[in-house]
Design a protein around this motif. Structure first.
Motif, PDB file in Angstrom:
ATOM      1  N   ASN A 104     -54.820 -76.927 -48.948  1.00 17.55           N
ATOM      2  CA  ASN A 104     -55.580 -78.025 -49.552  1.00 17.55           C
ATOM      3  C   ASN A 104     -55.093 -78.357 -50.959  1.00 17.55           C
ATOM      4  OD1 ASN A 104     -56.465 -75.796 -50.890  1.00 17.55           O
ATOM      5  ND2 ASN A 104     -58.613 -75.963 -50.282  1.00 17.55           N
ATOM      6  N   ASN A 105     -53.984 -77.742 -51.375  1.00 20.57           N
ATOM      7  CA  ASN A 105     -53.359 -78.089 -52.649  1.00 20.57           C
ATOM      8  C   ASN A 105     -51.874 -77.737 -52.597  1.00 20.57           C
ATOM      9  OD1 ASN A 105     -53.046 -75.236 -53.495  1.00 20.57           O
ATOM     10  ND2 ASN A 105     -55.278 -75.285 -53.731  1.00 20.57           N
ATOM     11  N   ILE A 106     -51.125 -78.207 -53.579  1.00 18.14           N
ATOM     12  CA  ILE A 106     -49.674 -78.017 -53.589  1.00 18.14           C
ATOM     13  C   ILE A 106     -49.271 -76.540 -53.638  1.00 18.14           C
ATOM     14  CG2 ILE A 106     -47.542 -78.425 -54.896  1.00 18.14           C
ATOM     15  CD1 ILE A 106     -48.352 -80.833 -53.355  1.00 18.14           C
ATOM     16  N   PRO A 107     -49.866 -75.696 -54.510  1.00 18.49           N
ATOM     17  CA  PRO A 107     -49.453 -74.282 -54.560  1.00 18.49           C
ATOM     18  C   PRO A 107     -49.583 -73.565 -53.217  1.00 18.49           C
ATOM     19  CG  PRO A 107     -50.724 -74.823 -56.516  1.00 18.49           C
ATOM     20  CD  PRO A 107     -50.822 -76.002 -55.600  1.00 18.49           C
ATOM     21  N   VAL A 108     -50.680 -73.809 -52.489  1.00 19.05           N
ATOM     22  CA  VAL A 108     -50.870 -73.152 -51.186  1.00 19.05           C
ATOM     23  C   VAL A 108     -49.844 -73.675 -50.187  1.00 19.05           C
ATOM     24  CG1 VAL A 108     -52.442 -72.799 -49.251  1.00 19.05           C
ATOM     25  CG2 VAL A 108     -53.310 -72.711 -51.592  1.00 19.05           C
ATOM     26  N   LEU A 109     -49.577 -74.987 -50.216  1.00 13.26           N
ATOM     27  CA  LEU A 109     -48.567 -75.567 -49.340  1.00 13.26           C
ATOM     28  C   LEU A 109     -47.199 -74.949 -49.627  1.00 13.26           C
ATOM     29  CD1 LEU A 109     -47.668 -77.625 -47.212  1.00 13.26           C
ATOM     30  CD2 LEU A 109     -47.530 -79.351 -49.030  1.00 13.26           C
ATOM     31  N   LEU A 110     -46.881 -74.773 -50.905  1.00  8.86           N
ATOM     32  CA  LEU A 110     -45.605 -74.170 -51.282  1.00  8.86           C
ATOM     33  C   LEU A 110     -45.520 -72.719 -50.818  1.00  8.86           C
ATOM     34  CD1 LEU A 110     -44.977 -75.580 -54.876  1.00  8.86           C
ATOM     35  CD2 LEU A 110     -43.926 -76.294 -52.728  1.00  8.86           C
ATOM     36  N   LEU A 111     -46.628 -71.984 -50.877  1.00 12.44           N
ATOM     37  CA  LEU A 111     -46.642 -70.601 -50.401  1.00 12.44           C
ATOM     38  C   LEU A 111     -46.289 -70.552 -48.914  1.00 12.44           C
ATOM     39  CD1 LEU A 111     -47.250 -67.565 -50.615  1.00 12.44           C
ATOM     40  CD2 LEU A 111     -49.677 -68.114 -50.211  1.00 12.44           C
ATOM     41  N   GLY A 112     -46.908 -71.421 -48.138  1.00  7.20           N
ATOM     42  CA  GLY A 112     -46.594 -71.470 -46.713  1.00  7.20           C
ATOM     43  C   GLY A 112     -45.139 -71.805 -46.458  1.00  7.20           C
ATOM     44  N   ARG A 113     -44.619 -72.764 -47.220  1.00  2.00           N
ATOM     45  CA  ARG A 113     -43.219 -73.162 -47.057  1.00  2.00           C
ATOM     46  C   ARG A 113     -42.276 -72.026 -47.446  1.00  2.00           C
ATOM     47  NH1 ARG A 113     -41.199 -75.604 -44.356  1.00  2.00           N
ATOM     48  NH2 ARG A 113     -39.896 -77.132 -45.373  1.00  2.00           N
ATOM     49  N   ILE A 114     -42.632 -71.281 -48.496  1.00  2.00           N
ATOM     50  CA  ILE A 114     -41.798 -70.157 -48.917  1.00  2.00           C
ATOM     51  C   ILE A 114     -41.749 -69.078 -47.835  1.00  2.00           C
ATOM     52  CG2 ILE A 114     -41.679 -68.211 -50.543  1.00  2.00           C
ATOM     53  CD1 ILE A 114     -42.705 -70.221 -52.702  1.00  2.00           C
ATOM     54  N   LEU A 115     -42.885 -68.786 -47.206  1.00  2.00           N
ATOM     55  CA  LEU A 115     -42.905 -67.810 -46.119  1.00  2.00           C
ATOM     56  C   LEU A 115     -42.058 -68.295 -44.936  1.00  2.00           C
ATOM     57  CD1 LEU A 115     -46.645 -66.674 -46.172  1.00  2.00           C
ATOM     58  CD2 LEU A 115     -44.641 -65.322 -46.813  1.00  2.00           C
ATOM     59  N   GLU A 116     -42.146 -69.587 -44.631  1.00  2.00           N
ATOM     60  CA  GLU A 116     -41.288 -70.141 -43.583  1.00  2.00           C
ATOM     61  C   GLU A 116     -39.817 -69.981 -43.955  1.00  2.00           C
ATOM     62  OE1 GLU A 116     -43.931 -73.674 -41.492  1.00  2.00           O
ATOM     63  OE2 GLU A 116     -42.687 -74.183 -43.216  1.00  2.00           O
ATOM     64  N   GLY A 117     -39.516 -70.185 -45.239  1.00  2.00           N
ATOM     65  CA  GLY A 117     -38.140 -70.035 -45.706  1.00  2.00           C
ATOM     66  C   GLY A 117     -37.642 -68.599 -45.600  1.00  2.00           C
ATOM     67  N   ILE A 118     -38.514 -67.635 -45.911  1.00  2.00           N
ATOM     68  CA  ILE A 118     -38.146 -66.219 -45.773  1.00  2.00           C
ATOM     69  C   ILE A 118     -37.809 -65.905 -44.315  1.00  2.00           C
ATOM     70  CG2 ILE A 118     -39.067 -63.862 -45.870  1.00  2.00           C
ATOM     71  CD1 ILE A 118     -40.647 -64.745 -48.370  1.00  2.00           C
ATOM     72  N   SER A 119     -38.634 -66.419 -43.418  1.00  2.00           N
ATOM     73  CA  SER A 119     -38.400 -66.210 -41.983  1.00  2.00           C
ATOM     74  C   SER A 119     -37.055 -66.797 -41.555  1.00  2.00           C
ATOM     75  CB  SER A 119     -39.527 -66.858 -41.178  1.00  2.00           C
ATOM     76  OG  SER A 119     -39.211 -66.899 -39.810  1.00  2.00           O
ATOM     77  N   ALA A 120     -36.816 -68.051 -41.912  1.00  2.00           N
ATOM     78  CA  ALA A 120     -35.553 -68.699 -41.542  1.00  2.00           C
ATOM     79  C   ALA A 120     -34.368 -68.015 -42.211  1.00  2.00           C
ATOM     80  CB  ALA A 120     -35.592 -70.182 -41.918  1.00  2.00           C
ATOM     81  N   GLY A 121     -34.573 -67.493 -43.429  1.00  2.00           N
ATOM     82  CA  GLY A 121     -33.508 -66.792 -44.143  1.00  2.00           C
ATOM     83  C   GLY A 121     -33.088 -65.510 -43.452  1.00  2.00           C
ATOM     84  N   ILE A 122     -33.995 -64.911 -42.697  1.00  2.00           N
ATOM     85  CA  ILE A 122     -33.651 -63.745 -41.879  1.00  2.00           C
ATOM     86  C   ILE A 122     -32.965 -64.186 -40.592  1.00  2.00           C
ATOM     87  CG2 ILE A 122     -34.561 -61.781 -40.574  1.00  2.00           C
ATOM     88  CD1 ILE A 122     -36.900 -61.695 -42.577  1.00  2.00           C
TER      89      ILE A 122
END
Length: 449
Positions: free
Chosen positions: A96-114
């Motif tokens: 419901n805000n940019i920081p939380v959205l960025l957290l989700g995107r960062i976790l997705e990025g960690i997954s894809a980075g593996i």
């Protein structure tokens, strides 16, 4: 002739689906930027971090892949990447805000980075040498389908079910990966690492990558933060020194002394810079300058991306039969001609012409990119392939993030039309530089023959 078993093929596809999921979310979000600026009441420069944060997370995580591949089994890495992606996607979808959205995107990025380097490590470790080009192309096909469908997928959902549905529907991909891979993703041959993970080298490289993008991003304000520039220089020098003297394990920097490897590494990363830059610029240009819908803006990239994705195995087969010279030279010339046309005739481009140019652009880019990536990995010894994969994936993801940042910066500073045009001229310079690097690679190959 040795064949690739169905089990091996399904294992490769299962790992590739995780990388597919992350890239799908990234490219789908590009067409949501105008909507998200209104939803969160902010500007495009901040919203583009939804993509940049993901790419940075991928980049930073990929730097660890050489160590992780040697330290943990491929099956364990695959499972971890799947579950991290599911958690990150749920967080992003509920944000419901940019920081939380960025957290989700960062976790997705960690997954894809593996998952992204793991795909190519699995291919190199399990596929017979005579078929390596085709299967590198097939792995790239699965991953490339994400940018093919992403913008259209995002555009349709933004116009119908809303931007949050982009994440929730995407959960189908990791679930399918679990179903296909539960019995087919097995441990591949490893070169066990005895040294401890070099956390200092990892930290130095991560700081360098993140601060570099911050400096580029701040150029929108027309200023340079010299403190951050000094941090970039210090961390880069410190990282190189640490890499040369550390007894711990991170990345094998000796690969940077190999002329042939570096001569292909740079084109691979530069192709990613241009492609991801255009993938952001084109949908925004179509919406802001030509006033098309989100759906049409996203659809503009679909035909080219689909054609390019399905041609990847064919380009791989050309490599197997003819070697690297044909796909590298022909692909780069096609790439050069298209970006030249885009730069010169930007003001006269319409939706149809952009679709047609992007089709040809992707054909040339994928032909050269697939050939360069295959040749770069084939040339290095087996014990160094995981390090080579990590370096290639790290630099191309970083340059992709940089391309996205530069694209957003140019459009924010110069507007949709002139930003597109200047990026086109920059791409011409890059194409000429790549040609020089390709020539350097083949000259070095002759000397080593």
């Amino acid at each position: 002739m040795e064949k690739v078993s169905l089990k091996t093929a399904l294992g490769i596809v299962s790992v590739a689906l995780v990388a597919f999921s992350g890239i799908m979310a990234e490219t789908a979000m590009n067409v949501t930027f105008p909507v998200l600026t209104k939803v969160f009441n902010t500007n495009l420069n901040l919203i583009q971090w939804v993509t940049t944060a993901y790419l940075l997370a991928v980049t930073v995580m990929v730097t660890t892949s050489a160590y992780l591949t040697k330290r943990f089994s491929s099956r364990m890495l695959w499972l971890v990447s799947v579950f991290i992606f599911i958690i990150g996607t749920l967080i992003a979808g509920l944000a419901n805000n940019i920081p939380v959205l960025l957290l989700g995107r960062i976790l997705e990025g960690i997954s894809a980075g593996i998952a992204m380097p793991l795909v190519f490590n699995v291919v190199v470790a399990t596929v017979p040498h005579a078929k390596i080009g085709v299967w590198m192309g097939l792995a790239a096909l699965v991953v490339s389908l994400a940018p093919s469908f992403g913008p259209t997928y995002g555009g349709v959902l933004v116009d119908t079910l809303g931007w949050r549905s982009i994440f929730f529907i995407l959960l189908i991909a990791p679930i399918l990966s679990l179903i296909l891979g539960w019995r087919t993703v097995v441990a591949i041959e490893r070169y066990p690492v005895k040294q401890k993970f070099d956390a200092l080298a990892f930290s130095l490289l991560s700081i360098f990558l993140i601060v570099t993008l911050l400096v580029v991003n701040q150029l929108e304000q027309g200023r340079v933060n010299w403190l951050l520039v000094s941090i970039i220089i210090v961390t880069l020098v410190a990282f190189i020194w640490r890499g040369r003297h550390s007894k711990q394990s991170f990345l094998d920097l000796k690969l940077f002394t190999e002329v042939k490897f570096v001569a292909l590494l740079l084109p691979i990363s530069l192709y990613m810079f241009v492609m991801l830059g255009l993938n952001l610029i084109i949908p925004t240009f179509l919406q802001e300058v030509l006033h098309t819908s989100s759906f049409l803006a996203g659809f503009s990239l679909l035909p080219g991306s689909l054609i390019g994705a399905f041609l990847n195995p064919i380009f791989g087969r050309v490599y197997d039969l003819k070697g690297a010279k044909l796909p590298l030279y022909v692909g780069n010339w096609i790439f050069t001609i298209v970006v030249l046309i885009m730069a010169i005739w930007t003001q006269h481009l319409a939706l149809i012409s952009i679709i047609m140019l992007y089709i040809v652009f992707i054909i040339g880019r994928n032909m050269a990119f697939t050939g360069a990536q295959t040749a770069a990995l084939v040339d290095v010894p087996a014990s160094e392939k995981s390090d080579a994969t990590a370096i290639i994936q790290t630099l191309q993801m970083f340059m992709g993030a940089l391309g996205t940042t530069v694209g957003a910066l140019l459009q924010a500073k110069l507007g949709g039309l002139h930003g597109f045009q200047i990026f086109g001229y920059l791409s011409i310079v890059i194409a000429i530089l790549i040609l020089g690097l390709i020539m350097l690679y083949f000259n070095a190959s002759k000397k080593n023959a």
